[in-house]
Design a protein around this motif. Structure first.
Motif, PDB file in Angstrom:
ATOM      1  N   ASN A  52      -3.368  32.947  24.488  1.00 41.30           N
ATOM      2  CA  ASN A  52      -2.797  32.705  23.156  1.00 41.30           C
ATOM      3  C   ASN A  52      -3.769  32.018  22.208  1.00 41.30           C
ATOM      4  O   ASN A  52      -3.429  31.757  21.060  1.00 41.30           O
ATOM      5  N   PHE A  53      -4.974  31.705  22.699  1.00 40.32           N
ATOM      6  CA  PHE A  53      -5.973  31.008  21.886  1.00 40.32           C
ATOM      7  C   PHE A  53      -7.006  31.986  21.328  1.00 40.32           C
ATOM      8  O   PHE A  53      -7.345  32.978  21.977  1.00 40.32           O
ATOM      9  N   SER A  54      -7.523  31.659  20.147  1.00 36.76           N
ATOM     10  CA  SER A  54      -8.764  32.284  19.700  1.00 36.76           C
ATOM     11  C   SER A  54      -9.915  31.453  20.265  1.00 36.76           C
ATOM     12  O   SER A  54      -9.711  30.320  20.724  1.00 36.76           O
ATOM     13  N   LYS A  55     -11.123  32.000  20.257  1.00 41.89           N
ATOM     14  CA  LYS A  55     -12.272  31.281  20.835  1.00 41.89           C
ATOM     15  C   LYS A  55     -12.511  29.952  20.110  1.00 41.89           C
ATOM     16  O   LYS A  55     -12.699  28.911  20.732  1.00 41.89           O
ATOM     17  N   ARG A  56     -12.535  29.998  18.797  1.00 43.88           N
ATOM     18  CA  ARG A  56     -12.805  28.786  18.022  1.00 43.88           C
ATOM     19  C   ARG A  56     -11.714  27.749  18.218  1.00 43.88           C
ATOM     20  O   ARG A  56     -11.982  26.552  18.248  1.00 43.88           O
ATOM     21  N   ALA A  57     -10.480  28.220  18.335  1.00 42.64           N
ATOM     22  CA  ALA A  57      -9.372  27.293  18.553  1.00 42.64           C
ATOM     23  C   ALA A  57      -9.523  26.573  19.884  1.00 42.64           C
ATOM     24  O   ALA A  57      -9.192  25.387  20.009  1.00 42.64           O
ATOM     25  N   PHE A  58     -10.025  27.286  20.870  1.00 39.18           N
ATOM     26  CA  PHE A  58     -10.205  26.691  22.196  1.00 39.18           C
ATOM     27  C   PHE A  58     -11.205  25.539  22.141  1.00 39.18           C
ATOM     28  O   PHE A  58     -10.965  24.455  22.672  1.00 39.18           O
ATOM     29  N   ILE A  83      -2.518  30.608  18.726  1.00 40.12           N
ATOM     30  CA  ILE A  83      -3.261  29.411  18.338  1.00 40.12           C
ATOM     31  C   ILE A  83      -4.624  29.806  17.781  1.00 40.12           C
ATOM     32  O   ILE A  83      -5.467  30.334  18.511  1.00 40.12           O
ATOM     33  N   THR A  84      -4.821  29.568  16.500  1.00 41.54           N
ATOM     34  CA  THR A  84      -6.128  29.733  15.872  1.00 41.54           C
ATOM     35  C   THR A  84      -6.639  28.360  15.467  1.00 41.54           C
ATOM     36  O   THR A  84      -5.942  27.355  15.623  1.00 41.54           O
ATOM     37  N   ARG A  85      -7.854  28.320  14.943  1.00 44.11           N
ATOM     38  CA  ARG A  85      -8.411  27.032  14.531  1.00 44.11           C
ATOM     39  C   ARG A  85      -7.573  26.387  13.431  1.00 44.11           C
ATOM     40  O   ARG A  85      -7.481  25.168  13.350  1.00 44.11           O
ATOM     41  N   ARG A  86      -6.939  27.215  12.602  1.00 43.82           N
ATOM     42  CA  ARG A  86      -6.092  26.663  11.545  1.00 43.82           C
ATOM     43  C   ARG A  86      -4.915  25.897  12.124  1.00 43.82           C
ATOM     44  O   ARG A  86      -4.572  24.804  11.637  1.00 43.82           O
ATOM     45  N   GLU A  87      -4.288  26.443  13.178  1.00 42.66           N
ATOM     46  CA  GLU A  87      -3.161  25.741  13.808  1.00 42.66           C
ATOM     47  C   GLU A  87      -3.625  24.426  14.442  1.00 42.66           C
ATOM     48  O   GLU A  87      -2.927  23.417  14.368  1.00 42.66           O
ATOM     49  N   VAL A  88      -4.803  24.446  15.076  1.00 44.62           N
ATOM     50  CA  VAL A  88      -5.315  23.224  15.700  1.00 44.62           C
ATOM     51  C   VAL A  88      -5.556  22.149  14.638  1.00 44.62           C
ATOM     52  O   VAL A  88      -5.188  20.982  14.810  1.00 44.62           O
ATOM     53  N   GLU A  98     -15.751  35.726  27.713  1.00 46.24           N
ATOM     54  CA  GLU A  98     -16.762  34.749  27.309  1.00 46.24           C
ATOM     55  C   GLU A  98     -16.626  33.429  28.064  1.00 46.24           C
ATOM     56  O   GLU A  98     -17.618  32.736  28.293  1.00 46.24           O
ATOM     57  N   ILE A  99     -15.410  33.068  28.461  1.00 46.38           N
ATOM     58  CA  ILE A  99     -15.246  31.880  29.304  1.00 46.38           C
ATOM     59  C   ILE A  99     -15.980  32.097  30.630  1.00 46.38           C
ATOM     60  O   ILE A  99     -16.708  31.217  31.112  1.00 46.38           O
ATOM     61  N   TRP A 100     -15.823  33.281  31.210  1.00 43.71           N
ATOM     62  CA  TRP A 100     -16.501  33.561  32.472  1.00 43.71           C
ATOM     63  C   TRP A 100     -18.003  33.697  32.298  1.00 43.71           C
ATOM     64  O   TRP A 100     -18.779  33.283  33.167  1.00 43.71           O
ATOM     65  N   ARG A 101     -18.440  34.259  31.174  1.00 47.09           N
ATOM     66  CA  ARG A 101     -19.878  34.288  30.902  1.00 47.09           C
ATOM     67  C   ARG A 101     -20.428  32.866  30.851  1.00 47.09           C
ATOM     68  O   ARG A 101     -21.513  32.588  31.377  1.00 47.09           O
ATOM     69  N   LEU A 123     -17.798  26.889  25.589  1.00 47.69           N
ATOM     70  CA  LEU A 123     -16.456  27.468  25.702  1.00 47.69           C
ATOM     71  C   LEU A 123     -15.927  27.308  27.123  1.00 47.69           C
ATOM     72  O   LEU A 123     -14.761  26.937  27.321  1.00 47.69           O
ATOM     73  N   ALA A 124     -16.777  27.553  28.114  1.00 44.99           N
ATOM     74  CA  ALA A 124     -16.361  27.390  29.512  1.00 44.99           C
ATOM     75  C   ALA A 124     -16.027  25.930  29.814  1.00 44.99           C
ATOM     76  O   ALA A 124     -15.040  25.647  30.499  1.00 44.99           O
ATOM     77  N   ASN A 125     -16.841  25.009  29.311  1.00 44.38           N
ATOM     78  CA  ASN A 125     -16.569  23.583  29.512  1.00 44.38           C
ATOM     79  C   ASN A 125     -15.226  23.202  28.905  1.00 44.38           C
ATOM     80  O   ASN A 125     -14.461  22.418  29.487  1.00 44.38           O
ATOM     81  N   SER A 126     -14.947  23.731  27.700  1.00 44.31           N
ATOM     82  CA  SER A 126     -13.680  23.431  27.034  1.00 44.31           C
ATOM     83  C   SER A 126     -12.506  23.921  27.874  1.00 44.31           C
ATOM     84  O   SER A 126     -11.512  23.209  28.065  1.00 44.31           O
ATOM     85  N   ALA A 127     -12.627  25.150  28.374  1.00 45.54           N
ATOM     86  CA  ALA A 127     -11.552  25.714  29.190  1.00 45.54           C
ATOM     87  C   ALA A 127     -11.338  24.892  30.452  1.00 45.54           C
ATOM     88  O   ALA A 127     -10.203  24.538  30.798  1.00 45.54           O
ATOM     89  N   ASP A 128     -12.406  24.574  31.151  1.00 47.34           N
ATOM     90  CA  ASP A 128     -12.291  23.847  32.412  1.00 47.34           C
ATOM     91  C   ASP A 128     -11.750  22.437  32.206  1.00 47.34           C
ATOM     92  O   ASP A 128     -10.975  21.935  33.024  1.00 47.34           O
ATOM     93  N   THR A 129     -12.151  21.790  31.112  1.00 45.74           N
ATOM     94  CA  THR A 129     -11.653  20.441  30.826  1.00 45.74           C
ATOM     95  C   THR A 129     -10.143  20.446  30.644  1.00 45.74           C
ATOM     96  O   THR A 129      -9.416  19.630  31.227  1.00 45.74           O
TER      97      THR A 129
END
Length: 343
Positions: free
Chosen positions: A121-127, A151-156, A56-59, A101-107
């Motif tokens: 190690n991340f879930s999508k929402r956590a990212f 790393i899930t959203r709960r950990e973040v 999904e990051i690549w999409r 999601l791609a913007n988050s990854a690249d940032t």
């Protein structure tokens, strides 16, 4: 030449798709302990989640490239981008979720806060949640991911709460010390800071004084509730026209309500007053609309439409100056409302 090489590399990857073939435990095998059964399924699920995240990051990067190309050479309305989505049966909301999601990854990668190998190690929402966090939280989350933690959203959110508890300038020192000693869980402190941020400085100081005197969980909960009521009070008071007729000192009224322990009641009263005024405004506009529609219908009806004229006769009184409504199934109470327009 480099672009061609990259394209060839991607094309080659399509010829060798990743094979996700798991040996899942038999759900009917009673010899497998429940803990082991759950562990095996959880591992398989994490592999799927990691694969899905990378995909999904690549999409998102692909969709972002299409969108940006359209901005530069398209018709200015994104027609080409929308056509591309339609051909692949992708909704706009899904497309922009992937782009985010791609913007988050690249940032995170460009700023050097995250090792590319730790993305798995991340879930999508956590990212996405991490990318929205403060730089300090991003570092904490990235360090945990690079150590191999899942790393899930709960950990973040947990790390965000911990950082808030230790760093917010709105918290007095006794509260920060209790938080550092784990005597005050961050999950109670973070909502307090969130509500206090909505308040003027004068109200923040009074709440800070209260929790500094008793830095315990019960006080933090109560002060959080008070801060929430104060914020509602202030927001509603600004919208109540009735309070503009006289010079009401809202700040002093708040202090008085808090002093006598009826802040939540005062906040609810002002909030209900605001809603009532809005309801009156909507009632007036609906009343005018009914009157106009009834006049138009009267002109267009006659002896040839007896049932339509009967309907009109029944509803027309709702557009008159005095409206009547019976409450209850057997007319236990009758409410009459009179609307008078003044210019």
């Amino acid at each position: 030449m480099q672009s061609t090489d990259n394209f060839d590399h991607i094309a080659a990857a399509l010829q060798q798709p990743v094979d996700l073939d798991f040996e899942l435990p038999d759900p009917e095998d009673e010899e497998i302990p429940e803990v082991e059964f759950q562990k095996q399924l959880d591992i398989a699920w994490q592999v799927c989640d990691r694969f899905d995240l990378q995909t999904e990051i690549w999409r998102g990067r692909i969709l972002r490239a299409i969108r940006d190309r359209e901005k530069k050479g398209g018709d200015g309305r994104g027609t080409g981008f929308l056509k591309w989505l339609k051909e692949r049966e992708i909704s706009k909301s899904q497309a922009y979720a992937w782009i985010q999601l791609a913007n988050s990854a690249d940032t995170l990668l460009e700023e050097g806060k995250l090792d590319p190998n730790a993305i798995n190690n991340f879930s999508k929402r956590a990212f996405v949640e991490t990318a929205k966090s403060s730089p300090e939280v991003q570092v904490m989350v990235s360090e945990a991911a690079q150590k191999g933690d899942r790393i899930t959203r709960r950990e973040v959110r947990q790390l965000t709460d911990e950082w808030t508890a230790m760093s917010s300038e709105l918290l007095p020192e006794p509260v920060k010390l209790k938080a550092a000693e784990n005597a005050l869980p961050p999950r109670y402190i973070a909502p307090l800071v969130k509500e206090m941020e909505k308040l003027p400085e004068s109200h923040q100081k009074s709440l800070q004084k209260e929790i500094a005197q008793n830095p315990d969980v019960d006080t933090v909960k109560q002060v959080t509730a008070d801060a929430r009521s104060l914020a509602k009070y202030l927001k509603a008071a600004a919208q109540v026209q009735a309070l503009n007729e006289e010079e009401v000192d809202i700040e002093t009224a708040l202090i008085e309500a808090q002093r006598v322990g009826c802040l939540s009641i005062a906040a609810d009263l002002v909030n209900q007053a605001s809603q009532l005024e809005q309801t009156i405004g909507k009632l007036y506009m609906t009343w005018k609309r009914i009157g106009n529609l009834a006049d138009r219908l009267y002109v267009d009806t006659g002896a040839s439409t007896p049932q339509l004229r009967s309907l009109l006769n029944c509803l027309e009184p709702l557009g008159s100056e005095v409206m009547e409504l019976q409450l209850g199934s057997v007319g236990e109470r009758t409410i009459r409302l009179q609307i008078q327009e003044t210019v």
